[in-house]
Design a protein around this motif. Structure first.
Motif, short mmCIF file in Angstrom:
data_model
loop_
_atom_site.label_atom_id
_atom_site.label_comp_id
_atom_site.label_asym_id
_atom_site.label_seq_id
_atom_site.Cartn_x
_atom_site.Cartn_y
_atom_site.Cartn_z
N CYS A 31 -0.75 3.03 8.79
CA CYS A 31 -0.48 1.76 8.11
C CYS A 31 -1.04 1.76 6.70
CB CYS A 31 -1.10 0.59 8.89
SG CYS A 31 -0.30 0.23 10.46
N MET A 32 -2.25 2.30 6.53
CA MET A 32 -2.88 2.36 5.22
C MET A 32 -2.11 3.27 4.26
SD MET A 32 -5.55 0.39 5.06
CE MET A 32 -6.89 -0.35 6.02
N ARG A 33 -1.75 4.45 4.73
CA ARG A 33 -1.01 5.38 3.87
C ARG A 33 0.30 4.75 3.40
NH1 ARG A 33 -3.09 10.55 4.09
NH2 ARG A 33 -4.54 10.98 5.81
N GLY A 34 0.99 4.11 4.33
CA GLY A 34 2.25 3.46 3.97
C GLY A 34 2.06 2.30 3.01
N PHE A 35 0.98 1.55 3.21
CA PHE A 35 0.74 0.37 2.37
C PHE A 35 0.55 0.76 0.91
CE2 PHE A 35 -2.32 -2.41 0.21
CZ PHE A 35 -1.63 -3.62 0.27
N PHE A 36 -0.28 1.78 0.66
CA PHE A 36 -0.55 2.15 -0.72
C PHE A 36 0.64 2.83 -1.38
CE2 PHE A 36 -4.86 1.50 0.90
CZ PHE A 36 -5.34 0.65 -0.09
N ILE A 84 8.15 5.94 0.68
CA ILE A 84 6.84 5.76 1.34
C ILE A 84 6.22 7.12 1.64
CG2 ILE A 84 5.68 4.91 3.40
CD1 ILE A 84 6.53 2.69 1.50
N TYR A 85 7.00 8.01 2.17
CA TYR A 85 6.48 9.30 2.63
C TYR A 85 6.17 10.26 1.49
CZ TYR A 85 5.63 12.99 6.03
OH TYR A 85 5.03 13.96 6.80
N ALA A 86 6.69 9.97 0.30
CA ALA A 86 6.49 10.87 -0.84
C ALA A 86 5.01 11.04 -1.18
CB ALA A 86 7.24 10.33 -2.07
N ASN A 87 4.21 9.98 -0.94
CA ASN A 87 2.77 10.04 -1.25
C ASN A 87 1.91 10.03 0.02
OD1 ASN A 87 2.96 9.72 -4.27
ND2 ASN A 87 3.98 7.83 -3.64
N TRP A 88 2.50 10.48 1.10
CA TRP A 88 1.85 10.34 2.40
C TRP A 88 0.50 11.06 2.49
CZ3 TRP A 88 3.02 6.89 5.88
CH2 TRP A 88 2.47 6.98 7.16
N HIS A 89 0.38 12.17 1.86
CA HIS A 89 -0.84 12.98 2.01
C HIS A 89 -1.87 12.70 0.91
CE1 HIS A 89 0.97 15.12 5.32
NE2 HIS A 89 2.05 15.35 4.59
N ASP A 90 -1.65 11.64 0.17
CA ASP A 90 -2.62 11.23 -0.85
C ASP A 90 -3.74 10.44 -0.15
OD1 ASP A 90 -4.08 10.20 -2.91
OD2 ASP A 90 -2.36 9.47 -4.06
N ASP A 91 -4.94 10.98 -0.16
CA ASP A 91 -6.06 10.35 0.56
C ASP A 91 -6.90 9.41 -0.29
OD1 ASP A 91 -5.50 11.53 3.01
OD2 ASP A 91 -6.65 13.35 2.55
N GLN A 92 -6.40 9.02 -1.44
CA GLN A 92 -7.15 8.10 -2.30
C GLN A 92 -7.34 6.73 -1.63
OE1 GLN A 92 -5.38 7.81 -6.18
NE2 GLN A 92 -6.04 9.86 -6.80
N TRP A 93 -6.50 6.41 -0.66
CA TRP A 93 -6.60 5.12 0.01
C TRP A 93 -7.97 4.92 0.65
CZ3 TRP A 93 -7.56 4.86 5.28
CH2 TRP A 93 -7.35 6.04 6.02
N GLN A 94 -8.61 6.00 1.06
CA GLN A 94 -9.91 5.89 1.72
C GLN A 94 -10.98 5.32 0.78
OE1 GLN A 94 -10.93 9.61 3.59
NE2 GLN A 94 -8.97 9.79 4.65
N SER A 95 -10.99 5.77 -0.44
CA SER A 95 -11.97 5.26 -1.41
C SER A 95 -11.63 3.82 -1.81
CB SER A 95 -12.03 6.15 -2.65
OG SER A 95 -10.77 6.23 -3.28
N ILE A 96 -10.34 3.50 -1.82
CA ILE A 96 -9.93 2.14 -2.20
C ILE A 96 -10.36 1.13 -1.13
CG2 ILE A 96 -7.97 0.62 -2.67
CD1 ILE A 96 -6.49 3.07 -3.77
N ILE A 97 -10.14 1.47 0.14
CA ILE A 97 -10.52 0.50 1.18
C ILE A 97 -12.04 0.39 1.32
CG2 ILE A 97 -8.37 0.77 2.46
CD1 ILE A 97 -9.93 2.47 4.49
N GLU A 98 -12.75 1.45 0.96
CA GLU A 98 -14.22 1.35 0.95
C GLU A 98 -14.66 0.40 -0.16
OE1 GLU A 98 -18.30 1.64 1.35
OE2 GLU A 98 -16.64 1.92 2.76
N LYS A 99 -13.98 0.48 -1.32
CA LYS A 99 -14.27 -0.45 -2.41
C LYS A 99 -13.93 -1.87 -1.98
CE LYS A 99 -15.15 -1.65 -6.75
NZ LYS A 99 -14.58 -3.01 -6.82
#
Length: 391
Positions: free
Chosen positions: A316-321, A367-382
């Motif tokens: 859900c997070m990967r898709g959202f960003f 949506i899937y074009a950026n699927w493996h971008d893990d920047q979402w983890q730092s964003i949700i921590e912020k």
């Protein structure tokens, strides 16, 4: 397990389950020699209890039903999260007091330990008196208005009082709850004041009487502050894909911000358990029942649920960003949340998530074009840090 979750959740949030619980509770009451009554559980340092005791006497008089207060032991608040919660409760109680036209408590105050103990001892001693609400309200008001005055720093709980408090707490847990300022009647829980109207409708049906209403209900009085009207204003919406309340709030948040021309800044956060915050079984089940009640009131489909915890949340997070990058986050979140909370869709499966994305009118490949971008983890921590900083 995932495949049976939608079936169980439909049963648990459905009318048949509640009917069975109510029948069991009614049968137990009919076999007892005691007069049926409504139980009210609260702690002396709960700001919501101060609001509730202003409302409950007129509520019970209206329906001619007996009630019994159960004083719970106060908690020793030490952890940072607990302090933040208590601060939020005080602020929220102030907002509710304004909304319902009630007298509120002063903010940013806490009761000394010995004051809490004195209140517990005194309220336990008058719990069976008919004028309990009036007496309790006066004592709580005096304590909150001058909490710095510690009348007796040597006051300690006696074994008898401690035993009564523990007994009340055990009864609360046995009946399936965990929190203060709660009414219990025929197998169902109602937080006061915000869920009192649900009980009012139930009582009116049972008693064949007009529905009780808040003395100074302010449904049409509260309006969006004018400071939000100009352009360049924004609203932050912290939400979790695993929160039913987030799902129920979505469309109303979208409608509100669009009506007033406010920019919406959507900030997803991880579920509580994925942030290291434990959630009890009693709390999980109460939230489901309560959310179902609210969903019915709001006419929102709800009840066929598949828990997204774990891989589902990550998907859900990967898709959202990815959806944010193409300015389609609103339609994305609406479709995903509806799938989780009303259709029992297992979003841990990519093909299921894809179907929910595509039905919202979004191209899956975007949506899937950026699927493996893990920047979402730092964003949700912020986002989590921002939420904590805001209290």
């Amino acid at each position: 397990m995932k495949c049976i979750q939608p079936i169980f959740s439909q049963l648990y949030t459905g009318s048949t389950w509640q009917w069975l619980k109510e029948k069991k509770s009614t049968l137990t009451a009919s076999l007892s020699k005691d007069v049926e009554q409504i139980a009210y559980y609260f702690t002396v340092d709960d700001p919501y209890a101060y609001l509730s005791l202003q409302l409950l006497p007129s509520f019970f008089r209206h329906y001619g039903i007996k009630w019994m207060p159960y004083i719970l032991p106060h908690k020793d608040i030490k952890q940072d999260l607990e302090l933040l919660q208590q601060s939020h409760f005080l602020h929220d109680a102030q907002s509710l007091a304004d909304y319902y036209g009630l007298e509120s408590l002063p903010e940013n105050r806490t009761l000394p330990e010995s004051t809490k103990i004195q209140l517990e001892k005194t309220l336990l001693s008058i719990a069976n008196q008919e004028n309990f609400a009036t007496e309790a309200l006066g004592m709580l008001k005096a304590a909150w208005e001058k909490p710095e005055i510690d009348v007796n720093s040597e006051i300690q709980q006696t074994q008898q009082h401690q035993a009564e408090l523990i007994s009340n707490d055990n009864t609360l847990k046995k009946q399936g709850h965990y929190a203060s300022s709660m009414l219990y009647f025929r197998g169902e829980w109602y937080s006061v004041p915000d869920r009192l109207q649900h009980l009012a409708k139930k009582m009116s049906k049972l008693k064949n009487q007009p529905v009780w209403s808040f003395p100074k209900h302010a449904v049409n009085r509260i309006k969006m502050p004018t400071l939000l009207s100009p352009a360049n204003q924004s609203m932050q919406f912290f939400f979790s894909f695993r929160s039913p309340y987030s799902y129920l709030a979505l469309q109303r948040i979208f409608t509100l911000t669009e009506k007033y021309g406010i920019k919406l800044d959507m900030k997803p956060i991880l579920p509580m358990v994925m942030r290291g915050v434990p959630v009890s079984r009693a709390k999980r089940f109460y939230i489901l029942r309560d959310a179902k009640r609210e969903a019915i009131r709001l006419n929102i489909p709800f009840g066929k649920i598949c828990d997204p915890l774990g891989v589902g949340i990550e998907n859900c997070m990967r898709g959202f960003f990815s959806a944010i990058k193409i300015n389609k986050e609103k339609s994305y979140v609406l479709s995903i949340m509806q799938g989780i909370w009303s259709e029992g869709k297992n979003v841990a499966k990519i093909d299921v998530l894809r179907s929910l994305v595509e039905r919202s009118g979004i191209d899956w490949h975007e949506i899937y074009a950026n699927w493996h971008d893990d920047q979402w983890q730092s964003i949700i921590e912020k986002n989590r840090q921002d939420l904590t900083a805001l209290g």
